[in-house]
Design a protein around this motif. Structure first.
Motif: not given
Length: 130
Positions: A43, A45-46, A63-64, A66, A89
């Motif tokens: 989780n 977010k960045d 951002e986000n 993997k 996040g």
């Protein structure tokens, strides 16, 4: 006359030592080192990580990402400080940021929970003669 000669020798040695110190500093300040940034967990977010060298430091944001995420960069400079931060996040999550320099883990921090944060900042190894 002997006093003047001695003063000249002392001044010469002082300025020669200053030049040697300056040369040694420049040599260390231009010494490169390898930084590996890692983020593991859930989780995220960045994240934001440092790049650059003794002339110009900056950062990049992902951002986000993997997960697990990893990035290798080469840095240099005595005052260069590798850094990695992350924010989770909404909802539950847990993630670690890790900095490895020249193959040795030097910093690790953990973020937990909704919008949790973690920051890792490491000292440059360039100031150490090897």
């Amino acid at each position: 006359m002997v006093g003047a000669g001695l003063a000249a020798v002392v001044l010469f040695n002082f300025f020669s030592g200053e030049e040697i110190a300056k040369d040694e500093f420049e040599k260390l300040d231009n010494k490169e080192f390898e930084v590996v940034y890692e983020v593991i967990g859930t989780n995220v977010k960045d994240l934001d990580y440092g790049i650059g060298d003794n002339k110009r430091e900056s950062s990049e944001t992902v951002e986000n990402p993997k997960l697990p995420w990893k990035k290798k960069v080469t840095m240099k400079g005595i005052a260069t400080a590798p850094s990695l931060s992350l924010i989770l996040g909404e909802g539950d999550g847990r993630a670690d940021c890790v900095i490895t320099i020249n193959g040795k883990e030097v910093k690790r921090a953990t973020a937990k929970g909704e919008f949790g944060t973690a920051t890792c900042v490491a000292a440059s190894p360039a100031g150490h003669a090897s």
